[in-house]
Design an enzyme around this catalytic site. Structure first.
Site, short mmCIF file in Angstrom:
data_model
loop_
_atom_site.label_atom_id
_atom_site.label_comp_id
_atom_site.label_asym_id
_atom_site.label_seq_id
_atom_site.Cartn_x
_atom_site.Cartn_y
_atom_site.Cartn_z
N THR A 126 0.70 -1.28 -0.08
CA THR A 126 0.03 0.10 -0.04
C THR A 126 0.96 1.23 0.14
O THR A 126 0.30 2.28 -0.50
CB THR A 126 -0.88 -0.07 0.99
OG1 THR A 126 -0.27 0.09 2.35
CG2 THR A 126 -1.83 -0.96 1.20
N ARG A 158 22.86 -14.24 3.00
CA ARG A 158 22.15 -13.00 2.86
C ARG A 158 22.81 -12.18 1.77
O ARG A 158 21.98 -11.96 0.72
CB ARG A 158 22.20 -12.19 3.94
CG ARG A 158 20.92 -12.79 4.86
CD ARG A 158 20.97 -11.76 6.09
NE ARG A 158 20.11 -12.37 7.19
CZ ARG A 158 18.96 -12.05 7.45
NH1 ARG A 158 18.23 -11.07 6.51
NH2 ARG A 158 18.32 -12.77 8.26
N ASN A 189 13.72 4.03 4.07
CA ASN A 189 12.74 3.10 4.79
C ASN A 189 11.61 3.83 5.59
O ASN A 189 11.80 4.74 6.19
CB ASN A 189 13.47 2.31 5.63
CG ASN A 189 12.63 1.16 6.48
OD1 ASN A 189 11.80 0.57 5.66
ND2 ASN A 189 12.67 0.95 7.79
N HIS A 219 9.14 3.28 8.68
CA HIS A 219 8.77 2.34 9.77
C HIS A 219 7.62 3.08 10.55
O HIS A 219 7.54 4.13 10.86
CB HIS A 219 9.96 2.57 10.73
CG HIS A 219 10.01 1.71 11.78
ND1 HIS A 219 10.16 0.48 11.79
CD2 HIS A 219 9.63 2.02 13.27
CE1 HIS A 219 9.79 -0.17 13.00
NE2 HIS A 219 9.71 0.86 13.99
N ASP A 228 16.29 -0.08 11.73
CA ASP A 228 15.54 1.15 12.27
C ASP A 228 16.29 2.27 12.73
O ASP A 228 15.85 2.98 13.68
CB ASP A 228 14.42 0.68 13.08
CG ASP A 228 13.59 -0.36 12.47
OD1 ASP A 228 13.21 -0.38 11.18
OD2 ASP A 228 12.95 -1.16 13.21
N ALA A 230 -1.51 7.82 7.49
CA ALA A 230 -0.25 8.73 7.41
C ALA A 230 0.64 8.47 6.75
O ALA A 230 1.58 9.43 6.14
CB ALA A 230 -0.23 9.04 9.00
C1 GRF Z 1 3.86 -0.48 6.55
O1 GRF Z 1 3.29 -0.27 8.04
C2 GRF Z 1 5.49 -0.20 6.86
O2 GRF Z 1 5.44 0.95 7.73
C3 GRF Z 1 6.02 -1.45 7.35
O3 GRF Z 1 5.36 -2.44 7.01
C4 GRF Z 1 3.90 -1.97 6.52
C5 GRF Z 1 3.92 -2.36 4.94
O4 GRF Z 1 2.71 -2.00 4.39
N1 GRF Z 1 7.36 -1.35 7.43
P1 GRF Z 1 2.38 -2.06 2.75
O5 GRF Z 1 3.16 -3.33 2.39
O6 GRF Z 1 2.97 -0.89 2.35
O7 GRF Z 1 0.97 -2.03 2.85
#
Ligand code: GRF
Length: 219
Positions: free
Chosen positions: A15, A67, A109, A111, A147, A175
């Site tokens: 999303t 990895r 990223n 978070h 993070d 948000a």
């Molecule tokens: C989001 O809450 C993002 O902050 C976290 O994982 C979730 C991913 O959601 N890292 P989407 O795949 O973007 O819907």
């Protein structure tokens, strides 16, 4: 206008990817999404990318013993696609210092907490347990520690009476969808640069940047 050629790494729903794709659908947006890569087969975000006409690939991390071997593949694909900048959007795989250093200050990223609070997983549950009144999301440059990294922008979300982890997560996600495109825009316009381990925002050309905390869509 030269637009920043951006690759997005995902693992799931996508999303946030959709929010970036929607923003970048406007030719005036300073970044374009040119490549989406998932490490999970059938990640719904891959379909979202294809629908938007963006190259979408799946690289199965389980096929690689180390990895770094997986990351070499990822790195090669990003370069092959001509990616200049990478946004992690729900990419549920810890990246090694090798990859992070290779993309240093070209890797961001999102978070779901107001960092440095609640690093790691289950952030909404932990926010509720701790009793904080304000929760939210952070977009930051990536560093090898999980993070960690210079913060570009944050969106604050109130914790409401009766919130469950799901209602809080849903509100934070709304948000996030405003915050991430706003932050990528700042970066693509070279208005959010890392200096001495912190992000310096170019306030002269971005008078509304202060508002990012309460209203990210205003940037
Ligand atoms: C989001 O809450 C993002 O902050 C976290 O994982 C979730 C991913 O959601 N890292 P989407 O795949 O973007 O819907």
């Amino acid at each position: 206008m030269k637009r920043l050629k951006t690759g997005v790494l995902i693992s799931g729903k996508g999303t946030n990817l959709q929010a970036l794709l929607d923003a970048a659908a406007d030719a005036a947006y300073p970044a374009e999404i040119i490549s989406v890569i998932a490490n999970k087969a059938g990640a719904p975000g891959l379909e979202k990318a294809r629908k938007a006409g963006v190259k979408a690939a799946f690289i199965d991390h389980t096929l690689y013993e180390e990895r770094e071997d997986f990351e070499r593949e990822l790195d090669a694909k990003l370069r092959e696609d001509g990616v200049e900048f990478v946004a992690l959007a729900g990419f549920m795989r810890i990246l090694t210092p090798w990859f992070v250093d290779k993309w240093k200050d070209r890797l961001i990223n999102i978070h779901p907490s107001l960092l440095p609070a609640f690093k790691g997983v289950h952030t909404h549950e932990r926010a509720l347990e701790s009793g904080v009144r304000v929760h939210g999301a952070t977009v930051h440059y990536v560093r090898p520690e999980m993070d960690e990294g210079p913060i570009i922008g944050q969106a604050a979300v109130p914790v409401l009476a009766g919130d469950t982890k799901q209602t809080l997560a849903d509100r934070v996600l709304v948000a996030e969808h405003k915050l991430y495109p706003a932050c990528l825009k700042l970066v693509a316009e070279n208005r959010a640069r890392v200096t001495a381990g912190r992000v310096r925002l170019d306030r002269d050309s971005a008078p509304s940047t202060d508002a990012i905390l309460s209203n990210p869509s205003s940037v």
